[in-house]
Motif scaffolding. Sequence first.
Motif, PDB file in Angstrom:
ATOM      1  N   UNK A 183       1.758   0.482  -9.677  1.00  8.97           N
ATOM      2  CA  UNK A 183       2.472   0.873  -8.463  1.00  8.97           C
ATOM      3  C   UNK A 183       3.520   1.898  -8.860  1.00  8.97           C
ATOM      4  N   UNK A 184       3.527   3.039  -8.189  1.00  9.42           N
ATOM      5  CA  UNK A 184       4.501   4.096  -8.461  1.00  9.42           C
ATOM      6  C   UNK A 184       5.380   4.297  -7.235  1.00  9.42           C
ATOM      7  N   UNK A 185       6.698   4.211  -7.414  1.00  9.30           N
ATOM      8  CA  UNK A 185       7.634   4.407  -6.297  1.00  9.30           C
ATOM      9  C   UNK A 185       8.532   5.607  -6.573  1.00  9.30           C
ATOM     10  N   UNK A 186       8.997   6.242  -5.487  1.00 11.92           N
ATOM     11  CA  UNK A 186       9.951   7.343  -5.646  1.00 11.92           C
ATOM     12  C   UNK A 186      11.375   6.782  -5.725  1.00 11.92           C
ATOM     13  N   UNK A 187      12.342   7.673  -5.781  1.00  8.72           N
ATOM     14  CA  UNK A 187      13.732   7.236  -5.933  1.00  8.72           C
ATOM     15  C   UNK A 187      14.233   6.440  -4.736  1.00  8.72           C
ATOM     16  N   UNK A 188      13.581   6.598  -3.601  1.00  9.33           N
ATOM     17  CA  UNK A 188      13.968   5.855  -2.401  1.00  9.33           C
ATOM     18  C   UNK A 188      13.290   4.485  -2.328  1.00  9.33           C
ATOM     19  N   UNK A 189      12.451   4.192  -3.287  1.00  9.70           N
ATOM     20  CA  UNK A 189      11.775   2.899  -3.317  1.00  9.70           C
ATOM     21  C   UNK A 189      10.476   2.865  -2.540  1.00  9.70           C
ATOM     22  N   UNK A 190      10.060   4.008  -2.011  1.00 16.50           N
ATOM     23  CA  UNK A 190       8.803   4.038  -1.263  1.00 16.50           C
ATOM     24  C   UNK A 190       7.617   4.182  -2.220  1.00 16.50           C
ATOM     25  N   UNK A 191       6.540   3.432  -1.954  1.00 15.96           N
ATOM     26  CA  UNK A 191       5.352   3.472  -2.802  1.00 15.96           C
ATOM     27  C   UNK A 191       4.577   4.762  -2.529  1.00 15.96           C
TER      28      UNK A 191
ATOM     29  N   UNK B 293       0.843  -1.193   0.000  1.00 19.46           N
ATOM     30  CA  UNK B 293       0.000   0.000   0.000  1.00 19.46           C
ATOM     31  C   UNK B 293       0.880   1.245   0.000  1.00 19.46           C
ATOM     32  N   UNK B 294       0.266   2.389  -0.211  1.00 22.09           N
ATOM     33  CA  UNK B 294       1.004   3.660  -0.208  1.00 22.09           C
ATOM     34  C   UNK B 294       1.724   3.843   1.130  1.00 22.09           C
ATOM     35  N   UNK B 295       2.986   4.208   1.058  1.00 24.58           N
ATOM     36  CA  UNK B 295       3.805   4.386   2.257  1.00 24.58           C
ATOM     37  C   UNK B 295       4.738   3.224   2.518  1.00 24.58           C
ATOM     38  N   UNK B 296       4.443   2.072   1.917  1.00 23.38           N
ATOM     39  CA  UNK B 296       5.295   0.904   2.095  1.00 23.38           C
ATOM     40  C   UNK B 296       6.389   0.846   1.039  1.00 23.38           C
ATOM     41  N   UNK B 297       7.094  -0.271   0.993  1.00 23.27           N
ATOM     42  CA  UNK B 297       8.150  -0.474   0.016  1.00 23.27           C
ATOM     43  C   UNK B 297       7.860  -1.725  -0.807  1.00 23.27           C
ATOM     44  N   UNK B 298       8.403  -1.766  -1.996  1.00 19.70           N
ATOM     45  CA  UNK B 298       8.227  -2.941  -2.838  1.00 19.70           C
ATOM     46  C   UNK B 298       8.847  -4.164  -2.157  1.00 19.70           C
ATOM     47  N   UNK B 299       8.193  -5.313  -2.226  1.00 22.28           N
ATOM     48  CA  UNK B 299       8.805  -6.534  -1.707  1.00 22.28           C
ATOM     49  C   UNK B 299       9.946  -6.963  -2.631  1.00 22.28           C
ATOM     50  N   UNK B 300      10.849  -7.751  -2.135  1.00 17.75           N
ATOM     51  CA  UNK B 300      11.944  -8.245  -2.959  1.00 17.75           C
ATOM     52  C   UNK B 300      11.421  -9.246  -3.981  1.00 17.75           C
TER      53      UNK B 300
ATOM     54  N   UNK C 111      12.829   6.872  -9.860  1.00 23.39           N
ATOM     55  CA  UNK C 111      11.378   6.627  -9.767  1.00 23.39           C
ATOM     56  C   UNK C 111      10.960   5.526 -10.733  1.00 23.39           C
ATOM     57  N   UNK C 112      10.083   4.664 -10.266  1.00 24.99           N
ATOM     58  CA  UNK C 112       9.704   3.490 -11.062  1.00 24.99           C
ATOM     59  C   UNK C 112       8.187   3.337 -11.102  1.00 24.99           C
ATOM     60  N   UNK C 113       7.674   3.006 -12.269  1.00 25.27           N
ATOM     61  CA  UNK C 113       6.245   2.756 -12.454  1.00 25.27           C
ATOM     62  C   UNK C 113       6.053   1.316 -12.914  1.00 25.27           C
ATOM     63  N   UNK C 114       5.371   0.528 -12.100  1.00 25.64           N
ATOM     64  CA  UNK C 114       5.034  -0.842 -12.463  1.00 25.64           C
ATOM     65  C   UNK C 114       3.608  -0.841 -13.011  1.00 25.64           C
ATOM     66  N   UNK C 115       3.454  -1.346 -14.230  1.00 23.65           N
ATOM     67  CA  UNK C 115       2.161  -1.348 -14.906  1.00 23.65           C
ATOM     68  C   UNK C 115       1.730  -2.782 -15.192  1.00 23.65           C
ATOM     69  N   UNK C 116       0.483  -3.115 -14.833  1.00 19.80           N
ATOM     70  CA  UNK C 116      -0.093  -4.419 -15.174  1.00 19.80           C
ATOM     71  C   UNK C 116      -1.156  -4.185 -16.244  1.00 19.80           C
ATOM     72  N   UNK C 117      -1.049  -4.901 -17.342  1.00 13.61           N
ATOM     73  CA  UNK C 117      -2.017  -4.684 -18.424  1.00 13.61           C
ATOM     74  C   UNK C 117      -2.183  -5.951 -19.246  1.00 13.61           C
ATOM     75  N   UNK C 118      -3.225  -5.967 -20.072  1.00  4.62           N
ATOM     76  CA  UNK C 118      -3.510  -7.121 -20.921  1.00  4.62           C
ATOM     77  C   UNK C 118      -4.313  -6.663 -22.131  1.00  4.62           C
ATOM     78  N   UNK C 119      -4.167  -7.375 -23.225  1.00  3.15           N
ATOM     79  CA  UNK C 119      -4.905  -7.017 -24.436  1.00  3.15           C
ATOM     80  C   UNK C 119      -6.405  -7.196 -24.257  1.00  3.15           C
ATOM     81  N   UNK C 120      -6.789  -8.099 -23.337  1.00  2.00           N
ATOM     82  CA  UNK C 120      -8.217  -8.352 -23.130  1.00  2.00           C
ATOM     83  C   UNK C 120      -8.873  -7.348 -22.178  1.00  2.00           C
ATOM     84  N   UNK C 121      -8.067  -6.442 -21.600  1.00  2.00           N
ATOM     85  CA  UNK C 121      -8.602  -5.454 -20.666  1.00  2.00           C
ATOM     86  C   UNK C 121      -9.056  -4.213 -21.436  1.00  2.00           C
TER      87      UNK C 121
END
Length: 336
Positions: A309-317, A201-208, A228-238
Amino acid sequence: MKLPLLSLCFALLALASCGPDKKTARLSGKIEGLDQAALLIYPADAVEGDGGSLDSIKVNRGSFSYDRPTTVPLLLTLVYPNNSFTTIIAQPGKEVTLSGDANRLKEMEVVGTDENKQFTEFRLSVLKLSEKDAQMRAATYIRTHPESWTSVALLYHYFDRVASRSEQPTLSLLDLLKKHQPTNQQLAAIDARLRPQVRTAIGGFLPNFTATTLSQQTLRSADFKGQPTLLIFSASWDSHNYYLRQQLRKLKSARGNRLRIINFSLDESQQKAEERAKNDSLQSVVYLKNMLANPLVKTLGLRYPSGNILTNAQGRIIGRDLPTEELADKVNELLH
């Protein structure tokens, strides 16, 4: 004297036969002002012993009746045409009754068992409170009654079925309920899904985690720090995929290498994922075999096929499951 006694026996037998059997939970209801409609109903999470899945209930002249084949207690979510919902505690061999007005769906009353009555009383008592205040009262009730099914329903309703979740007190409440209800299958299923979701959730960190892209590049979450990192989940059927693709192109064009974008493909085959990656000019694409059943989906706490999921440079969500139209604003705010 024999005839009246015999009649009484038949009457009692007929009355008993009207209720659900020991492998069925029944929900009946009357909604004033709702003539014809179709309601959706589904379990909080799948459990062994539940013979149903996502079902549709037809409402005729405001009335309906629904039998759920199940040998275990479970939580059911009843969804109305306007997408509001009611949480119901279903128990095999018992019938619960829902009643209310179509103009006040949040005030629906569910009776028939003590647990549903208690849950309804609580829900109605906090209707005018803010979400945060309602959660505080729900947490107090759960801590006071950790052995109750009502508390499981409160956890699901006020800490799970909300747009923004927090790691605490959700995890501590889960731990308390599991301690007092170790054999509750529905609670165990909720815990297995919800725990990784609130940990990301927001405020946490990505799991390993480690993943391999379609180009055979190895990605390690530990390496994401510093950018900063953006993780995107997507599919052609969505159905959201087309608009999402446009937004990603704009972000990549405007922000270049200042933002790392990782695309997780939920397509039905690797070939489909490769085709979409080529057609949409996607980079750093990770194909998730078995789609939503992939272990990484659980690790990252995915809630929706179009999640992010969007994280800052420190890895925090700092962003979680942002609507596609808000992604650019959040990224621009981060990189200003």
